[in-house]
Design a protein around this motif. Structure first.
Motif, PDB file in Angstrom:
ATOM      1  N   VAL A 108       0.799  -1.086   0.076  1.00 22.10           N
ATOM      2  CA  VAL A 108      -0.046   0.043  -0.015  1.00 22.10           C
ATOM      3  C   VAL A 108       0.547   1.121  -0.136  1.00 22.10           C
ATOM      4  O   VAL A 108       1.646   1.378   0.905  1.00 22.10           O
ATOM      5  CB  VAL A 108      -0.955   0.006   1.365  1.00 22.10           C
ATOM      6  CG1 VAL A 108      -2.098   1.223   0.925  1.00 22.10           C
ATOM      7  CG2 VAL A 108      -1.673  -1.288   1.557  1.00 22.10           C
ATOM      8  N   TYR A 132      -3.346   6.238   6.374  1.00 21.56           N
ATOM      9  CA  TYR A 132      -3.069   4.948   6.422  1.00 21.56           C
ATOM     10  C   TYR A 132      -4.363   4.121   6.938  1.00 21.56           C
ATOM     11  O   TYR A 132      -5.028   3.203   6.518  1.00 21.56           O
ATOM     12  CB  TYR A 132      -1.831   4.268   6.665  1.00 21.56           C
ATOM     13  CG  TYR A 132      -0.713   4.064   5.749  1.00 21.56           C
ATOM     14  CD1 TYR A 132      -1.072   3.314   4.616  1.00 21.56           C
ATOM     15  CD2 TYR A 132       0.426   4.949   5.953  1.00 21.56           C
ATOM     16  CE1 TYR A 132      -0.036   3.052   3.883  1.00 21.56           C
ATOM     17  CE2 TYR A 132       1.255   4.667   4.774  1.00 21.56           C
ATOM     18  CZ  TYR A 132       1.151   3.694   3.916  1.00 21.56           C
ATOM     19  OH  TYR A 132       2.061   3.661   2.955  1.00 21.56           O
ATOM     20  N   LEU A 169      -6.737   1.377   4.848  1.00 18.26           N
ATOM     21  CA  LEU A 169      -6.611   0.101   5.305  1.00 18.26           C
ATOM     22  C   LEU A 169      -7.983  -0.505   5.636  1.00 18.26           C
ATOM     23  O   LEU A 169      -7.974  -1.711   5.587  1.00 18.26           O
ATOM     24  CB  LEU A 169      -5.534  -0.105   6.407  1.00 18.26           C
ATOM     25  CG  LEU A 169      -3.950   0.292   5.732  1.00 18.26           C
ATOM     26  CD1 LEU A 169      -3.181   0.048   7.087  1.00 18.26           C
ATOM     27  CD2 LEU A 169      -3.805  -0.489   4.774  1.00 18.26           C
ATOM     28  N   TYR A 198       0.127  -6.050   5.776  1.00 22.57           N
ATOM     29  CA  TYR A 198       0.190  -4.919   4.976  1.00 22.57           C
ATOM     30  C   TYR A 198       1.584  -4.619   4.747  1.00 22.57           C
ATOM     31  O   TYR A 198       2.408  -4.724   5.876  1.00 22.57           O
ATOM     32  CB  TYR A 198      -0.518  -3.741   5.876  1.00 22.57           C
ATOM     33  CG  TYR A 198      -1.812  -3.893   6.024  1.00 22.57           C
ATOM     34  CD1 TYR A 198      -2.677  -4.237   5.214  1.00 22.57           C
ATOM     35  CD2 TYR A 198      -2.375  -3.681   7.497  1.00 22.57           C
ATOM     36  CE1 TYR A 198      -4.026  -4.442   5.652  1.00 22.57           C
ATOM     37  CE2 TYR A 198      -3.769  -3.864   7.527  1.00 22.57           C
ATOM     38  CZ  TYR A 198      -4.631  -4.130   6.938  1.00 22.57           C
ATOM     39  OH  TYR A 198      -6.134  -4.512   6.888  1.00 22.57           O
ATOM     40  N   SER A 258      -1.906  -7.588   9.648  1.00 23.12           N
ATOM     41  CA  SER A 258      -3.273  -6.938   9.702  1.00 23.12           C
ATOM     42  C   SER A 258      -3.729  -6.827  11.083  1.00 23.12           C
ATOM     43  O   SER A 258      -4.490  -6.290  11.750  1.00 23.12           O
ATOM     44  CB  SER A 258      -3.935  -6.982   8.618  1.00 23.12           C
ATOM     45  OG  SER A 258      -4.294  -8.697   8.737  1.00 23.12           O
TER      46      SER A 258
END
Length: 328
Positions: free
Chosen positions: A6, A69, A73, A81, A175
């Protein structure tokens, strides 16, 4: 394991054009996302036109690093991640050793790769080098970087080891742990939020690791330049907030009082250098900290480990003992 790379973006068309191709080329294991912080340039249109395999998450506003973020997310489902700055160049097989570590070490929650300087590729990069630590007073430093002294990469940190904090420039996290910690502290906006997150993870018994087999190159200062007074404000304020939230209770007041004094010394140094904007930034940082004390004290977790630091005073080691290189 399922991994999502990401990339947080704000008005970074040129950076995406330069660095996104390496991420796509060397990340066959991952889904790749650009999380856009309400850019006013053509970033989103550019990615859609030239990198159609990259998924886009569009935030409603420029939330900064932390909330940017956190918001993005919410829309990404993955076991791991990989939070990657838009000014990172990745290398071949950079994900494989990271995924192997997560697979084989269930207590490992956060990992940082070897971070080298894109402009001088034989040197470690300021933002994270070979993994981060704190001294007793909350000053961050790295293996390979103590204050502004950067070491040349001669293989001296070609290992995999436990560290205290991982660089937000290239930050791998489970995560499940990110959710457990409720992500970054959005009040930080940017700077030191990754150290705060790692400290909170540490206080919950999670491990943070450095893996030298994964190598990336970082430009650094591409979004907010090193000499920007706003950067000074955020670093000084956020460091104090981090101490308030995470220090062991009996050390809380003594350590913060010392830090306030040392910040004053830094302010005097700026004064004699004629850097009045940075002096004012420190003053503003302190008043902002005072206004947030009660709110952030409530964020303290029930338990904090007594031994969070590696070195008693990196300031004394660096300026008095001339200790410019990391000591194991």
């Amino acid at each position: 394991m399922k991994i999502a790379v990401v990339i947080l973006n704000w008005n970074g068309t040129k950076l995406l054009e330069q660095f996104l191709p390496s991420v796509i080329k060397y990340s066959p294991e991952a889904e790749i996302y650009v999380a856009d912080n309400a850019s006013t340039d053509d970033s989103v249109a550019f990615v859609k036109a030239y990198f159609p395999t990259v998924k886009i998450v569009e935030n409603e506003s420029n939330f900064g690093f932390a909330q940017g973020y956190n918001e993005a997310l919410k829309h990404i489902d993955s076991e791991i991640y990989a939070l990657v700055n838009s000014d990172i160049e990745v290398t071949e097989n950079w994900l494989k050793p990271i995924l192997e570590t997560f697979e084989n070490e269930p207590k490992t929650a956060i990992i940082q790769p070897k971070l080298l300087d894109f402009k001088q590729k034989e040197y470690f990069e300021y933002a994270g080098a070979a993994g981060g630590f704190l001294d007793k007073y909350g000053y961050p430093y790295c293996r390979g970087r103590v204050f502004k002294t950067l070491e040349k990469d001669n293989g001296q940190y070609d290992d995999n080891c436990e560290i205290f904090w991982a660089s937000g420039a290239c930050f791998f996290i489970r995560s499940s742990v990110y959710d457990e910690l409720k992500g970054f502290d959005t009040d930080f906006f940017a700077h030191q939020e990754e150290i705060d997150l790692c400290w909170r993870a540490f206080n919950k018994g999670h491990q943070i690791k450095y893996n030298s087999q994964s190598v990336v190159f970082h430009v650094g200062g591409a979004t907010l330049e090193h000499g920007n007074p706003k950067k000074t404000f955020l670093n000084f304020r956020n460091s104090l907030l981090m101490l308030l939230k995470n220090l062991p209770k009996k050390q809380l007041i003594p350590i913060i009082l010392v830090r306030l004094l040392l910040d004053g010394v830094a302010g005097v140094k700026f004064l004699f250098q004629g850097n009045f904007k940075h002096l004012l930034a420190i003053v503003k940082a302190h008043f902002s900290f005072y206004s947030l004390v009660f709110e952030h004290y409530k964020k303290r977790e029930p338990f904090q480990y007594e031994k969070y630091y590696k070195t008693k005073s990196i300031v004394y080691q660096y300026y008095v003992e001339d200790g410019k290189v990391f000591e194991n």
